[in-house]
Design a protein around this motif. Structure first.
Motif, PDB file in Angstrom:
ATOM      1  N   CYS A   1       2.161   3.145  23.954  1.00  0.00           N
ATOM      2  CA  CYS A   1       1.482   4.443  24.008  1.00  0.00           C
ATOM      3  C   CYS A   1       1.530   5.217  22.700  1.00  0.00           C
ATOM      4  CB  CYS A   1       2.056   5.293  25.138  1.00  0.00           C
ATOM      5  SG  CYS A   1       3.806   5.710  24.919  1.00  0.00           S
ATOM      6  N   ALA A   2       2.504   4.944  21.854  1.00  0.00           N
ATOM      7  CA  ALA A   2       2.597   5.697  20.595  1.00  0.00           C
ATOM      8  C   ALA A   2       1.383   5.463  19.704  1.00  0.00           C
ATOM      9  CB  ALA A   2       3.872   5.307  19.855  1.00  0.00           C
ATOM     10  N   ILE A   3       0.783   4.277  19.791  1.00  0.00           N
ATOM     11  CA  ILE A   3      -0.344   3.965  18.908  1.00  0.00           C
ATOM     12  C   ILE A   3      -1.477   4.968  19.094  1.00  0.00           C
ATOM     13  CG2 ILE A   3      -2.139   2.245  18.403  1.00  0.00           C
ATOM     14  CD1 ILE A   3       0.023   0.085  18.822  1.00  0.00           C
ATOM     15  N   PRO A   4      -1.939   5.257  20.320  1.00  0.00           N
ATOM     16  CA  PRO A   4      -2.949   6.318  20.458  1.00  0.00           C
ATOM     17  C   PRO A   4      -2.378   7.737  20.380  1.00  0.00           C
ATOM     18  CG  PRO A   4      -2.497   5.320  22.602  1.00  0.00           C
ATOM     19  CD  PRO A   4      -1.781   4.490  21.576  1.00  0.00           C
ATOM     20  N   ASN A   5      -1.174   7.954  20.872  1.00  0.00           N
ATOM     21  CA  ASN A   5      -0.658   9.330  20.948  1.00  0.00           C
ATOM     22  C   ASN A   5      -0.362   9.947  19.587  1.00  0.00           C
ATOM     23  OD1 ASN A   5      -0.876   9.317  23.705  1.00  0.00           O
ATOM     24  ND2 ASN A   5       1.289   8.970  24.098  1.00  0.00           N
ATOM     25  N   LEU A   6      -0.065   9.118  18.596  1.00  0.00           N
ATOM     26  CA  LEU A   6       0.163   9.640  17.250  1.00  0.00           C
ATOM     27  C   LEU A   6      -1.062  10.353  16.697  1.00  0.00           C
ATOM     28  CD1 LEU A   6       2.100   6.609  15.762  1.00  0.00           C
ATOM     29  CD2 LEU A   6       2.941   8.968  15.705  1.00  0.00           C
TER      30      LEU A   6
ATOM     31  N   ALA B   1      -7.587   3.977  10.418  1.00  0.00           N
ATOM     32  CA  ALA B   1      -6.467   3.205  10.968  1.00  0.00           C
ATOM     33  C   ALA B   1      -6.920   2.242  12.063  1.00  0.00           C
ATOM     34  CB  ALA B   1      -5.396   4.157  11.512  1.00  0.00           C
ATOM     35  N   ASN B   2      -7.926   2.624  12.841  1.00  0.00           N
ATOM     36  CA  ASN B   2      -8.353   1.767  13.941  1.00  0.00           C
ATOM     37  C   ASN B   2      -8.839   0.419  13.432  1.00  0.00           C
ATOM     38  OD1 ASN B   2     -10.497   0.894  16.233  1.00  0.00           O
ATOM     39  ND2 ASN B   2      -8.892   2.194  17.095  1.00  0.00           N
ATOM     40  N   SER B   3      -9.627   0.438  12.377  1.00  0.00           N
ATOM     41  CA  SER B   3     -10.119  -0.824  11.801  1.00  0.00           C
ATOM     42  C   SER B   3      -8.975  -1.651  11.236  1.00  0.00           C
ATOM     43  CB  SER B   3     -11.150  -0.533  10.700  1.00  0.00           C
ATOM     44  OG  SER B   3     -12.286   0.108  11.231  1.00  0.00           O
ATOM     45  N   ARG B   4      -8.034  -0.978  10.558  1.00  0.00           N
ATOM     46  CA  ARG B   4      -6.917  -1.727   9.961  1.00  0.00           C
ATOM     47  C   ARG B   4      -6.029  -2.336  11.038  1.00  0.00           C
ATOM     48  NH1 ARG B   4      -5.511  -1.430   4.949  1.00  0.00           N
ATOM     49  NH2 ARG B   4      -7.776  -1.691   4.852  1.00  0.00           N
ATOM     50  N   LEU B   5      -5.810  -1.628  12.136  1.00  0.00           N
ATOM     51  CA  LEU B   5      -5.022  -2.169  13.243  1.00  0.00           C
ATOM     52  C   LEU B   5      -5.654  -3.459  13.767  1.00  0.00           C
ATOM     53  CD1 LEU B   5      -4.275   1.155  15.148  1.00  0.00           C
ATOM     54  CD2 LEU B   5      -2.541  -0.326  14.122  1.00  0.00           C
ATOM     55  N   ARG B   6      -6.971  -3.451  13.930  1.00  0.00           N
ATOM     56  CA  ARG B   6      -7.666  -4.631  14.451  1.00  0.00           C
ATOM     57  C   ARG B   6      -7.649  -5.778  13.440  1.00  0.00           C
ATOM     58  NH1 ARG B   6     -10.366  -2.980  19.158  1.00  0.00           N
ATOM     59  NH2 ARG B   6     -10.701  -0.716  19.300  1.00  0.00           N
ATOM     60  N   GLU B   7      -7.814  -5.443  12.169  1.00  0.00           N
ATOM     61  CA  GLU B   7      -7.755  -6.473  11.124  1.00  0.00           C
ATOM     62  C   GLU B   7      -6.376  -7.130  11.091  1.00  0.00           C
ATOM     63  OE1 GLU B   7      -8.705  -4.286   7.647  1.00  0.00           O
ATOM     64  OE2 GLU B   7     -10.833  -4.018   8.178  1.00  0.00           O
ATOM     65  N   ASN B   8      -5.332  -6.332  11.191  1.00  0.00           N
ATOM     66  CA  ASN B   8      -3.979  -6.874  11.138  1.00  0.00           C
ATOM     67  C   ASN B   8      -3.641  -7.693  12.376  1.00  0.00           C
ATOM     68  OD1 ASN B   8      -3.705  -5.692   8.672  1.00  0.00           O
ATOM     69  ND2 ASN B   8      -2.168  -4.192   9.271  1.00  0.00           N
ATOM     70  N   LEU B   9      -4.198  -7.333  13.512  1.00  0.00           N
ATOM     71  CA  LEU B   9      -3.984  -8.150  14.707  1.00  0.00           C
ATOM     72  C   LEU B   9      -4.589  -9.531  14.518  1.00  0.00           C
ATOM     73  CD1 LEU B   9      -2.869  -8.189  17.624  1.00  0.00           C
ATOM     74  CD2 LEU B   9      -5.166  -7.520  18.384  1.00  0.00           C
TER      75      LEU B   9
ATOM     76  N   PHE C   1      -5.699  -0.325  20.917  1.00  0.00           N
ATOM     77  CA  PHE C   1      -6.632   0.081  19.868  1.00  0.00           C
ATOM     78  C   PHE C   1      -7.855   0.770  20.465  1.00  0.00           C
ATOM     79  CE2 PHE C   1      -4.968  -3.939  17.563  1.00  0.00           C
ATOM     80  CZ  PHE C   1      -3.737  -3.326  17.380  1.00  0.00           C
ATOM     81  N   ASP C   2      -8.264   0.327  21.648  1.00  0.00           N
ATOM     82  CA  ASP C   2      -9.349   1.031  22.346  1.00  0.00           C
ATOM     83  C   ASP C   2      -8.909   2.448  22.705  1.00  0.00           C
ATOM     84  OD1 ASP C   2     -10.941  -1.236  22.179  1.00  0.00           O
ATOM     85  OD2 ASP C   2     -10.500  -1.912  24.220  1.00  0.00           O
ATOM     86  N   ALA C   3      -7.666   2.584  23.150  1.00  0.00           N
ATOM     87  CA  ALA C   3      -7.131   3.906  23.459  1.00  0.00           C
ATOM     88  C   ALA C   3      -7.052   4.763  22.201  1.00  0.00           C
ATOM     89  CB  ALA C   3      -5.758   3.785  24.116  1.00  0.00           C
ATOM     90  N   HIS C   4      -6.701   4.148  21.088  1.00  0.00           N
ATOM     91  CA  HIS C   4      -6.645   4.850  19.799  1.00  0.00           C
ATOM     92  C   HIS C   4      -8.025   5.390  19.427  1.00  0.00           C
ATOM     93  CE1 HIS C   4      -6.748   5.058  15.343  1.00  0.00           C
ATOM     94  NE2 HIS C   4      -5.480   5.417  15.444  1.00  0.00           N
ATOM     95  N   ALA C   5      -9.057   4.583  19.614  1.00  0.00           N
ATOM     96  CA  ALA C   5     -10.421   5.034  19.319  1.00  0.00           C
ATOM     97  C   ALA C   5     -10.820   6.193  20.226  1.00  0.00           C
ATOM     98  CB  ALA C   5     -11.400   3.868  19.474  1.00  0.00           C
ATOM     99  N   ALA C   6     -10.449   6.094  21.499  1.00  0.00           N
ATOM    100  CA  ALA C   6     -10.736   7.187  22.436  1.00  0.00           C
ATOM    101  C   ALA C   6      -9.981   8.453  22.050  1.00  0.00           C
ATOM    102  CB  ALA C   6     -10.383   6.767  23.860  1.00  0.00           C
TER     103      ALA C   6
END
Length: 376
Positions: free
Chosen positions: A317-322, A10-18, A190-195
């Motif tokens: 915050c939901a993006i990383p917390n999920l 998901a992290n890669s797809r989030l960045r691609e879509n941005l 997205f950085d928070a998501h990776a962390a």
């Protein structure tokens, strides 16, 4: 491809879509600006509704208007009346959900007034939903072949937020400078998501036995994290097959907390900007059960914390917390061999009828596409 693969991807797809945010959101932004509406209504169920609840506070803040989130049943029955003249979008990630299709047919039939367009958002624009909508928007999840969506949830949250950002700019509510600032906030999310992915891997190792308890669970969160709590409870229900409820913080301590025992699982999500009240409640519940966990971007050094960094804009915050619940569901369902539902329930799948004809074939087609695209 397994569920955990999509959690990580998901992290890669989030960045691609941005990177292609304008292209992705443009059809929906144009439909919104043409409507001249002063409110937004999102009609969705299941994970799609939870995604909308995760994004709603950000959308309201950036648009400066009410954003209502309702189920298809409530929409058809009564929630089409208020808010009046709302720009209404109907979401079905699969494009096969019969209740979402019914909501689109209701709009086409004049339920929201004559001439109102039926607008659908989906991850599968070739699905049957296309025959029931005047405008069909692909939100950009790409190929996700596991029925228990994860990557689709995060990308939908991102898409709804990006829509609000560009719609607000298109209608003159915010400046180009504000758009640029918010886009940088997405990068921090997205950085928070990776962390979060790294933190959850360690958490699962450290708490392996506790998190393997086959007991009822409670998931608690406010604001954007209420959507996370909804989705977290759903993943515990449908994947690990344990009974799970979701609640806001104060609603939880007005009764549901009475069910807790030393064997219970409890997941509390801190508020986006931090809450001493929730932190104190967690510390107290930790004296009842070591299965109480506190997911926070503001660690206080108390037992049971899972620290996940905050995005620059706390409303994201939901993006990383999920990740916590997606990772938990994917790993524990695999480890504990919980994928199969009870045979009596499995026998009902065809008769319950939540998906349009062709859904199973579409899943098989996605699996083949995943093999071609991802090599697995």
């Amino acid at each position: 491809m397994k569920m955990l693969d999509y959690v990580v991807m998901a992290n890669s797809r989030l960045r691609e879509n941005l990177a292609r945010a304008v292209e992705l959101t443009d059809p929906l932004v144009k439909a919104f600006t043409a409507s001249a509406s002063a409110t937004v209504r999102i009609v969705a169920s299941g994970s799609s509704r939870h995604s909308a609840d995760c994004a709603r506070d950000y959308m309201q803040d950036i648009l400066g208007m009410q954003v209502a989130v309702v189920t298809p049943e409530a929409f058809i029955d009564r929630e089409h009346v208020f808010p009046r003249d709302a720009f209404t979008m109907v979401i079905s990630q699969s494009g096969f959900s019969t209740n979402s299709i019914a909501a689109l047919d209701f709009i086409r039939g004049g339920g929201c007034g004559e001439g109102v367009q039926s607008v659908a958002i989906t991850g599968n624009p070739s699905a049957p939903i296309r025959d029931h909508a005047d405008v069909v928007v692909d939100y950009g999840v790409g190929v996700e072949s596991v029925d228990f969506v994860t990557m689709g949830v995060q990308t939908l949250v991102e898409f709804l937020m990006l829509f609000a950002l560009y719609a607000s700019h298109a209608t003159g509510r915010i400046s180009g400078e504000r758009v640029d600032r918010e886009l940088r906030c997405f990068e921090s999310a997205f950085d928070a998501h990776a962390a979060a992915l790294r933190a959850c891997e360690e958490w699962m190792d450290e708490e392996k036995l506790t998190l393997s308890r086959r007991v009822p669970a409670c998931v608690v969160g406010n604001g954007p994290n209420y959507g996370v709590a909804e989705e977290g409870a759903l993943k515990l229900n449908e994947c690990i097959k344990i009974a799970a409820m979701h609640s806001e913080g104060e609603e939880f301590v007005h009764g549901p907390q009475m069910q807790l025992t030393p064997d219970s699982l409890l997941f509390m999500l801190d508020d986006p900007r931090g809450s001493e009240r929730l932190a104190n409640l967690h510390a107290q519940f930790r004296t009842v059960t070591k299965g109480a966990f506190f997911i926070t971007a503001h660690p206080r050094g108390i037992e049971g914390e899972l620290a996940i960094p905050a995005p620059t804009n706390p409303l994201m915050c939901a993006i990383p917390n999920l990740v916590a619940f997606q990772y938990l569901a994917a790993q524990k369902t695999e480890e504990l061999e919980r994928w199969e539902m009870h045979p009596y329930v499995r026998a009902l799948r065809d008769t319950i009828g939540t998906k349009a004809d062709g859904y199973e074939d579409s899943i098989h087609a996605l699996e083949e596409r995943a093999k071609d695209q991802y090599g697995q």
